[in-house]
Design a protein around this motif. Structure first.
Motif, PDB file in Angstrom:
ATOM      1  N   ASP A  14       5.090 -46.719  -0.129  1.00  6.68           N
ATOM      2  CA  ASP A  14       5.713 -46.047   1.014  1.00  6.68           C
ATOM      3  C   ASP A  14       4.636 -45.676   2.021  1.00  6.68           C
ATOM      4  O   ASP A  14       3.554 -45.209   1.656  1.00  6.68           O
ATOM      5  N   LEU A  15       4.957 -45.858   3.310  1.00  9.74           N
ATOM      6  CA  LEU A  15       4.003 -45.615   4.391  1.00  9.74           C
ATOM      7  C   LEU A  15       4.627 -44.750   5.480  1.00  9.74           C
ATOM      8  O   LEU A  15       5.856 -44.692   5.620  1.00  9.74           O
ATOM      9  N   GLU A  16       3.781 -44.110   6.257  1.00 14.01           N
ATOM     10  CA  GLU A  16       4.178 -43.448   7.495  1.00 14.01           C
ATOM     11  C   GLU A  16       3.393 -44.105   8.615  1.00 14.01           C
ATOM     12  O   GLU A  16       2.155 -44.059   8.623  1.00 14.01           O
ATOM     13  N   LEU A  17       4.077 -44.743   9.563  1.00 16.35           N
ATOM     14  CA  LEU A  17       3.425 -45.485  10.634  1.00 16.35           C
ATOM     15  C   LEU A  17       3.953 -45.054  11.994  1.00 16.35           C
ATOM     16  O   LEU A  17       5.066 -44.507  12.092  1.00 16.35           O
ATOM     17  N   PRO A  18       3.204 -45.319  13.065  1.00 14.68           N
ATOM     18  CA  PRO A  18       3.689 -45.003  14.410  1.00 14.68           C
ATOM     19  C   PRO A  18       4.878 -45.885  14.781  1.00 14.68           C
ATOM     20  O   PRO A  18       4.966 -47.041  14.350  1.00 14.68           O
ATOM     21  N   VAL A  19       5.779 -45.357  15.578  1.00 15.95           N
ATOM     22  CA  VAL A  19       6.889 -46.163  16.101  1.00 15.95           C
ATOM     23  C   VAL A  19       6.324 -47.143  17.129  1.00 15.95           C
ATOM     24  O   VAL A  19       5.616 -46.737  18.058  1.00 15.95           O
ATOM     25  N   PRO A  20       6.600 -48.437  17.002  1.00 15.87           N
ATOM     26  CA  PRO A  20       6.042 -49.415  17.947  1.00 15.87           C
ATOM     27  C   PRO A  20       6.703 -49.325  19.316  1.00 15.87           C
ATOM     28  O   PRO A  20       7.823 -48.836  19.452  1.00 15.87           O
ATOM     29  N   VAL A  21       5.996 -49.809  20.313  1.00 19.37           N
ATOM     30  CA  VAL A  21       6.482 -49.794  21.702  1.00 19.37           C
ATOM     31  C   VAL A  21       6.822 -51.218  22.112  1.00 19.37           C
ATOM     32  O   VAL A  21       6.010 -52.133  21.954  1.00 19.37           O
ATOM     33  N   PRO A  22       8.024 -51.465  22.643  1.00 18.08           N
ATOM     34  CA  PRO A  22       8.421 -52.841  22.959  1.00 18.08           C
ATOM     35  C   PRO A  22       7.631 -53.441  24.113  1.00 18.08           C
ATOM     36  O   PRO A  22       7.336 -52.760  25.102  1.00 18.08           O
ATOM     37  N   GLY A  23       7.285 -54.723  23.965  1.00 18.33           N
ATOM     38  CA  GLY A  23       6.708 -55.481  25.059  1.00 18.33           C
ATOM     39  C   GLY A  23       7.813 -56.005  25.952  1.00 18.33           C
ATOM     40  O   GLY A  23       9.005 -55.752  25.711  1.00 18.33           O
ATOM     41  N   PRO A  24       7.475 -56.780  26.990  1.00 19.71           N
ATOM     42  CA  PRO A  24       8.482 -57.219  27.964  1.00 19.71           C
ATOM     43  C   PRO A  24       9.661 -57.980  27.359  1.00 19.71           C
ATOM     44  O   PRO A  24      10.807 -57.816  27.809  1.00 19.71           O
ATOM     45  N   LYS A  25       9.422 -58.810  26.341  1.00 17.45           N
ATOM     46  CA  LYS A  25      10.494 -59.635  25.768  1.00 17.45           C
ATOM     47  C   LYS A  25      11.095 -59.035  24.494  1.00 17.45           C
ATOM     48  O   LYS A  25      11.988 -59.635  23.883  1.00 17.45           O
TER      49      LYS A  25
END
Length: 336
Positions: A20-31
């Motif tokens: 189990d991990l805790e990671l940052p929420v990713p940010v969407p690129g243009p597509k």
């Protein structure tokens, strides 16, 4: 965000490496679209890639290439999706996988989930459906709404890809479908999926095809290709027949193809997103078409086991089920 992955690169990494991990929420690129993942399915691809790619405590590796969820945000160039849409997709194996609360996917390879289809059923479809479709219609060239009097042999018929291949061949063509399975329960499954004839791949394939008067075979779709099974395929194939594989076989004698002018075809579902091919948008069309047919009951869901919520403990059990070689249909997990 919650996620499940591994932090050590090690060939043959066991299921205990999944944590189990805790990671940052990713940010969407243009597509991209950012998806709040609701359900995932497990595939042999997850097993093959566990521990095989670079990972560390500072840069964990998350697997998972079957998902369904809710759109949280869209990139600046995305069209056709909005926040709140329900989507399904396989993703791109060169990018982080979907065993996480939030996941980025190229919008061009995602499809809308139709009303009436659960997230678990939706998550079970993408990789198996796209692989089966790509092999049957793009690589092997089965005729849509045709093929009477011709045979398709699916070797290894009870897994996710074969489950969908049997159904797609029955739904979209008129070919005779022969499928193989080795145990009574798996043979019952492929009959339920629509196979006209059932053989065992643990017995002499060529002898069974001959004794049941099922040959010659015009198209062969192999899930697990060995030198012995390849020899059998060449023996039962019709002249100018086509053989397709989705695994990574070794030691095949390709000279067996020459006497009958047979052709050999590979299918990889990730070719489109990795190389951004001109037909990348086909994945959305196929997913939406097949998902609608599952929702309205025309096709059957491939789900055969639900392993509970998405966490390391349950994902380890799911990996073990796939590794056992006895799983039937698709294994899904749902919710965090």
């Amino acid at each position: 965000m919650k996620a499940v992955g591994y932090i050590q690169q090690q060939a043959g990494l066991g299921v205990e490496g999944l944590i189990d991990l805790e990671l940052p929420v990713p940010v969407p690129g243009p597509k991209d679209i950012l998806v709040r993942v609701q359900a995932i399915a497990i595939n042999p691809r997850d097993i093959k890639m566990r521990g095989s790619q670079r990972a560390s405590a500072e840069s964990p590796r998350v697997l998972g290439w079957d998902a369904a969820g809710i759109v949280e945000a869209v990139g600046s160039e995305v069209t056709g999706f909005a926040k709140g849409d329900h989507v399904l997709y396989a993703g791109n194996m060169l990018k982080p996988g979907a065993n996480a609360e939030f996941h980025l996917v190229d919008a061009r390879i995602a499809g809308q989930v139709p009303k009436g289809l659960s997230f678990a059923d939706a998550a079970s479809l993408p990789l198996a459906t796209l692989t089966a479709w790509g092999m049957l219609f793009d690589r092997l060239g089965l005729p849509r709404s045709g093929g009477q009097g011709r045979n398709l042999l699916i070797l290894g018929g009870a897994g996710g890809v074969a489950t969908m291949a049997i159904q797609l061949a029955r739904q979209f063509t008129d070919v005779t479908v022969i499928a193989s399975a080795s145990r009574p329960e798996s043979q019952a499954w492929i009959r339920k999926m629509g196979a006209h004839h059932v053989i065992s791949h643990q017995d002499d394939i060529a002898a069974q095809i001959k004794s049941q008067k099922l040959g010659p075979v015009h198209w062969i779709f192999s899930m697990n290709t060995t030198p012995a099974s390849f020899t059998a395929m060449a023996a039962v194939a019709a002249p100018y027949g086509k053989i397709g594989f989705i695994d990574e076989p070794e030691g095949l004698d390709v000279n067996l193809l020459k006497p009958k002018s047979l052709s050999l075809h590979a299918e990889a579902v990730f070719t489109k997103p990795i190389f951004e091919t001109d037909d990348i948008g086909q994945q959305r069309c196929v997913l939406e078409d097949v998902a609608q047919k599952i929702a309205d009951g025309t096709l059957q869901s491939p789900v055969n086991a639900h392993f509970g919520t998405i966490n390391a403990e349950n994902l380890r059990r799911a990996h073990q089920a796939i590794e056992s070689g006895t799983s039937i249909g698709k294994v899904v997990l749902e919710g965090f």
